[in-house]
Design a protein around this motif. Sequence first.
Motif, mmCIF file in Angstrom:
data_model
loop_
_atom_site.group_PDB
_atom_site.id
_atom_site.type_symbol
_atom_site.label_atom_id
_atom_site.label_comp_id
_atom_site.label_asym_id
_atom_site.label_seq_id
_atom_site.Cartn_x
_atom_site.Cartn_y
_atom_site.Cartn_z
ATOM 1 N N PRO A 81 0.736 -1.283 -0.008
ATOM 2 C CA PRO A 81 0.160 0.021 -0.026
ATOM 3 C C PRO A 81 0.904 1.292 0.032
ATOM 4 O O PRO A 81 0.204 2.363 -0.294
ATOM 5 C CB PRO A 81 -0.810 -0.113 1.173
ATOM 6 N N ASP A 82 1.980 1.102 0.522
ATOM 7 C CA ASP A 82 2.940 2.234 0.486
ATOM 8 C C ASP A 82 3.669 2.668 -0.757
ATOM 9 O O ASP A 82 4.365 3.897 -0.956
ATOM 10 C CB ASP A 82 3.994 2.253 1.509
ATOM 11 N N GLU A 83 3.732 1.852 -1.814
ATOM 12 C CA GLU A 83 4.599 2.044 -3.047
ATOM 13 C C GLU A 83 3.464 2.669 -4.133
ATOM 14 O O GLU A 83 2.191 2.477 -4.175
ATOM 15 C CB GLU A 83 5.038 0.730 -3.222
ATOM 16 N N GLN A 84 3.946 3.009 -5.091
ATOM 17 C CA GLN A 84 3.347 3.709 -6.314
ATOM 18 C C GLN A 84 2.847 2.466 -7.172
ATOM 19 O O GLN A 84 3.721 1.649 -7.191
ATOM 20 C CB GLN A 84 4.325 4.541 -6.916
ATOM 21 N N ARG A 85 1.795 2.535 -7.858
ATOM 22 C CA ARG A 85 1.433 1.695 -8.631
ATOM 23 C C ARG A 85 2.187 1.793 -9.911
ATOM 24 O O ARG A 85 2.525 2.962 -10.296
ATOM 25 C CB ARG A 85 -0.342 1.907 -9.292
ATOM 26 N N ARG A 86 2.368 0.493 -10.558
ATOM 27 C CA ARG A 86 3.097 0.736 -11.870
ATOM 28 C C ARG A 86 2.704 -0.106 -12.985
ATOM 29 O O ARG A 86 1.853 -1.191 -12.781
ATOM 30 C CB ARG A 86 4.789 0.374 -11.384
ATOM 31 N N GLU A 87 2.873 0.461 -14.140
ATOM 32 C CA GLU A 87 2.128 -0.414 -15.214
ATOM 33 C C GLU A 87 3.221 -1.739 -15.586
ATOM 34 O O GLU A 87 4.208 -1.740 -15.466
ATOM 35 C CB GLU A 87 2.305 0.464 -16.195
ATOM 36 N N VAL A 88 2.436 -2.750 -15.716
ATOM 37 C CA VAL A 88 3.020 -4.061 -15.789
ATOM 38 C C VAL A 88 2.033 -4.855 -16.748
ATOM 39 O O VAL A 88 1.293 -4.414 -17.521
ATOM 40 C CB VAL A 88 2.944 -4.913 -14.442
ATOM 41 N N VAL A 89 2.767 -5.855 -17.471
ATOM 42 C CA VAL A 89 2.233 -6.795 -18.467
ATOM 43 C C VAL A 89 1.741 -8.007 -17.511
ATOM 44 O O VAL A 89 2.449 -8.786 -16.745
ATOM 45 C CB VAL A 89 3.169 -7.199 -19.442
ATOM 46 N N VAL A 90 0.379 -8.441 -17.897
ATOM 47 C CA VAL A 90 0.113 -9.634 -17.083
ATOM 48 C C VAL A 90 -0.270 -10.688 -18.251
ATOM 49 O O VAL A 90 -0.694 -10.377 -19.332
ATOM 50 C CB VAL A 90 -1.336 -9.138 -16.303
ATOM 51 N N SER A 91 0.062 -11.942 -17.745
ATOM 52 C CA SER A 91 -0.044 -13.231 -18.765
ATOM 53 C C SER A 91 -0.458 -14.275 -17.615
ATOM 54 O O SER A 91 -0.163 -14.289 -16.544
ATOM 55 C CB SER A 91 1.254 -13.248 -19.446
ATOM 56 N N ILE A 92 -1.098 -15.032 -18.547
ATOM 57 C CA ILE A 92 -1.533 -16.511 -18.006
ATOM 58 C C ILE A 92 -0.879 -17.652 -17.839
ATOM 59 O O ILE A 92 -0.459 -17.861 -19.092
ATOM 60 C CB ILE A 92 -3.109 -16.702 -18.225
ATOM 61 N N GLY A 93 -0.433 -18.410 -16.857
ATOM 62 C CA GLY A 93 0.238 -19.604 -16.992
ATOM 63 C C GLY A 93 -0.662 -20.727 -16.781
ATOM 64 O O GLY A 93 -2.044 -20.417 -16.855
ATOM 65 N N GLU A 94 -0.153 -21.816 -16.527
ATOM 66 C CA GLU A 94 -1.131 -23.169 -16.418
ATOM 67 C C GLU A 94 -1.896 -22.859 -15.081
ATOM 68 O O GLU A 94 -2.982 -23.301 -15.288
ATOM 69 C CB GLU A 94 -0.185 -24.239 -16.271
ATOM 70 N N ALA A 95 -1.269 -22.358 -14.045
ATOM 71 C CA ALA A 95 -2.255 -22.154 -13.039
ATOM 72 C C ALA A 95 -1.974 -20.791 -12.160
ATOM 73 O O ALA A 95 -2.126 -20.686 -11.151
ATOM 74 C CB ALA A 95 -1.833 -23.503 -11.806
ATOM 75 N N THR A 96 -0.939 -20.145 -12.852
ATOM 76 C CA THR A 96 -0.845 -18.838 -12.298
ATOM 77 C C THR A 96 -0.991 -17.644 -13.210
ATOM 78 O O THR A 96 -0.869 -17.888 -14.319
ATOM 79 C CB THR A 96 0.913 -18.684 -12.041
#
Length: 337
Positions: free
Chosen positions: A20-35
Amino acid sequence: MTALKQYQRIEATGLWRPTPDEQRREVVVSIGEATLTISDFNDRALTHWSLAALERQNPGAYPAVFNPDGDPGETLELAETETTMLEAIDRLQRAIDRARPHPGRLRWLSVAGVVIAVLAVLLLWLPGALQRHVVSVVPDIKQQEIAQIILQRIERVSGRACTSADAQASLDRLAKRAGVRQIVILPAGVPDSLSLPGGTVLLNRALVEDHEDPAVVAGYIIAARARAEYQDPLDELLDRTGPAAAFRLLTTGQLTAANIDTYTEEVLTRPRPAIDDDDLLAIFAQAALPSTPYAYALDITGETVLGLIEADPMAGRTLEQVLPDRDWVRLQNICGE
């Protein structure tokens, strides 16, 4: 996982915040087998979240905010426009949930099975057990009382039972000779003979008026005894009136007028069960009475009652008189006096 195949190459952009104390950052989200893998734009993995432990903080609202189970401070935001990724997460979570064991559901099914088994016992076994118990514990005096109530109901249709001070002693002798407690002769209503609870046998007057041999009447009494041994008359009454009547008789010692009416109506109108020749002959032998006169009374040709004639237990033996002639004449006139 079948549900994963169509989503293996899906990627989306989102805003990730590790604490909660850190800034949000733009990221890439991908789907694995169960993650769910969260990476920076240099394709370096920042964290992995288990799809099975992924929680959405604001279902139905946007941007969609997710966090790993047990850590609401770490969040991932996906915009409403990332519909393919949002759909993939939702569908894969459902597939994972279906695949995992559900102990609660198993417990429910187990409980339901036990309940069904108990109900089956209550519905299928208990009524019969209750009825058998009632038949075994109701004393003779109560059964005789029930028989008297039934007789009163039958007399509404048949007319009052035939009585005669001169003939009563003869009737008692016939009852003793045939092995029953009491015989009641009715002017109508009963087709031939009928056993009631407590050892009472009802006879139609035609049996004493239309036959010259008292052994015929004795045979009809033996037939009533055989039916009573095959099924106790009280058991038959409870069969026709149901478990509620058995429970009432056990707890209060009484039957309702409706119970008695149901039984008398059915027992007087429905055909009596057939009796096996061997069972019938055994009782003729026990009472030392011939079966042949009864057999010919049923079928004058003898064709349908050949077993009762050929296996007559008293054939070739010296017979004790069923009733003295004077007693028999009195019985033949019992309904005419």
